[in-house]
Design an enzyme around this catalytic site. Structure first.
Site, PDB file in Angstrom:
ATOM      1  N   ASP A  78       0.855  -1.186   0.000  1.00 53.85           N
ATOM      2  CA  ASP A  78       0.000   0.000   0.000  1.00 53.85           C
ATOM      3  C   ASP A  78       0.898   1.245   0.000  1.00 53.85           C
ATOM      4  O   ASP A  78       1.893   1.315   0.728  1.00 53.85           O
ATOM      5  CB  ASP A  78      -0.905   0.001   1.230  1.00 53.85           C
ATOM      6  N   ASN A  97     -12.969  -2.480   2.602  1.00 52.04           N
ATOM      7  CA  ASN A  97     -13.839  -1.318   2.774  1.00 52.04           C
ATOM      8  C   ASN A  97     -14.817  -1.271   1.607  1.00 52.04           C
ATOM      9  O   ASN A  97     -14.395  -1.289   0.446  1.00 52.04           O
ATOM     10  CB  ASN A  97     -13.010  -0.035   2.812  1.00 52.04           C
ATOM     11  N   VAL A 135     -10.825   3.432  -3.896  1.00 52.25           N
ATOM     12  CA  VAL A 135     -10.476   2.891  -5.210  1.00 52.25           C
ATOM     13  C   VAL A 135     -11.564   1.882  -5.573  1.00 52.25           C
ATOM     14  O   VAL A 135     -11.856   0.956  -4.795  1.00 52.25           O
ATOM     15  CB  VAL A 135      -9.091   2.216  -5.202  1.00 52.25           C
ATOM     16  N   HIS A 151     -10.640  -4.702  -3.241  1.00 53.44           N
ATOM     17  CA  HIS A 151      -9.299  -5.033  -2.731  1.00 53.44           C
ATOM     18  C   HIS A 151      -9.405  -5.334  -1.250  1.00 53.44           C
ATOM     19  O   HIS A 151     -10.310  -4.863  -0.558  1.00 53.44           O
ATOM     20  CB  HIS A 151      -8.311  -3.885  -2.975  1.00 53.44           C
ATOM     21  N   HIS A 192      -7.183  -5.255   2.262  1.00 48.29           N
ATOM     22  CA  HIS A 192      -5.993  -4.807   2.982  1.00 48.29           C
ATOM     23  C   HIS A 192      -5.520  -5.952   3.875  1.00 48.29           C
ATOM     24  O   HIS A 192      -6.320  -6.525   4.634  1.00 48.29           O
ATOM     25  CB  HIS A 192      -6.323  -3.608   3.883  1.00 48.29           C
TER      26      HIS A 192
HETATM   27  P1  DGP Z   1      -9.457   1.973   0.238  1.00 46.28           P
HETATM   28  O1  DGP Z   1      -9.387   3.325   0.881  1.00 46.28           O
HETATM   29  O2  DGP Z   1      -9.986   0.879   1.148  1.00 46.28           O
HETATM   30  O3  DGP Z   1     -10.170   2.010  -1.089  1.00 46.28           O
HETATM   31  O4  DGP Z   1      -7.960   1.573  -0.060  1.00 46.28           O
HETATM   32  C1  DGP Z   1      -7.245   2.086  -1.138  1.00 46.28           C
HETATM   33  C2  DGP Z   1      -5.796   1.977  -0.805  1.00 46.28           C
HETATM   34  O5  DGP Z   1      -5.075   2.116  -1.987  1.00 46.28           O
HETATM   35  C3  DGP Z   1      -5.286   3.043   0.150  1.00 46.28           C
HETATM   36  O6  DGP Z   1      -4.861   2.454   1.387  1.00 46.28           O
HETATM   37  C4  DGP Z   1      -4.104   3.667  -0.553  1.00 46.28           C
HETATM   38  C5  DGP Z   1      -3.851   2.726  -1.701  1.00 46.28           C
HETATM   39  N1  DGP Z   1      -3.402   3.371  -2.921  1.00 46.28           N
HETATM   40  C6  DGP Z   1      -4.004   4.410  -3.545  1.00 46.28           C
HETATM   41  N2  DGP Z   1      -3.326   4.717  -4.669  1.00 46.28           N
HETATM   42  C7  DGP Z   1      -2.269   3.856  -4.732  1.00 46.28           C
HETATM   43  C8  DGP Z   1      -1.215   3.675  -5.680  1.00 46.28           C
HETATM   44  O7  DGP Z   1      -1.089   4.371  -6.679  1.00 46.28           O
HETATM   45  N3  DGP Z   1      -0.322   2.694  -5.395  1.00 46.28           N
HETATM   46  C9  DGP Z   1      -0.431   1.883  -4.285  1.00 46.28           C
HETATM   47  N4  DGP Z   1       0.528   0.946  -4.121  1.00 46.28           N
HETATM   48  N5  DGP Z   1      -1.426   2.022  -3.403  1.00 46.28           N
HETATM   49  C10 DGP Z   1      -2.333   2.995  -3.629  1.00 46.28           C
END
Ligand code: DGP
Length: 115
Positions: free
Chosen positions: A31, A88, A97, A101, A103
């Site tokens: 993340d 989430n 996003v 996904h 976590h």
């Molecule tokens: P959520 O808020 O549950 O939809 O989680 C989305 C997660 O995605 C958040 O913890 C940050 C991560 N994230 C957002 N953009 C990027 C990215 O460009 N690269 C990576 N590796 N993680 C990302």
């Protein structure tokens, strides 16, 4: 694959990420905004928008994701101390996003209830 989907682009290699696991069904990567010493996102290759968009055809996939979470935690040696898998769903729960996904968090004490 929706052209605007960030995670589809990461899975396609169009956006850089630190991938720690991949197989035919899922990819896991670090993340970008880690909330624990171990914080990975387990993402199905299939574009599914939210938990509410799952169908029975995805049952095996979701079971597989939990198997992968346990395997990563075991292989990275934080399984025994405890870990958490979080999905989430929708904005009120923090989803930002729109590609489902999970976590995987570990490496520190995880308090309950979550924020
Ligand atoms: P959520 O808020 O549950 O939809 O989680 C989305 C997660 O995605 C958040 O913890 C940050 C991560 N994230 C957002 N953009 C990027 C990215 O460009 N690269 C990576 N590796 N993680 C990302």
């Amino acid at each position: 694959m929706p052209e605007e989907c960030l995670f589809c682009k990461i899975l396609a290699g169009e956006i850089q990420s630190n991938i720690i696991y991949r197989d035919d069904l899922v990819v896991a990567f670090e993340d970008v905004n880690p909330q624990a010493p171990h914080h990975y996102l387990i993402v199905p290759r299939k574009h599914i928008r939210t938990t509410l968009d799952l169908s029975t055809a995805d049952n095996e996939l979701i079971g597989h994701i939990y198997q992968v979470a346990g395997k990563i935690a075991h292989d990275m040696e934080f399984a025994e101390e405890g870990f958490r898998v979080v999905n989430n769903c929708n904005e009120g729960a923090g989803q930002s996003v729109w590609h489902i996904h999970f976590h995987l968090l570990g490496g520190r004490d995880l308090t309950w209830p979550p924020g």
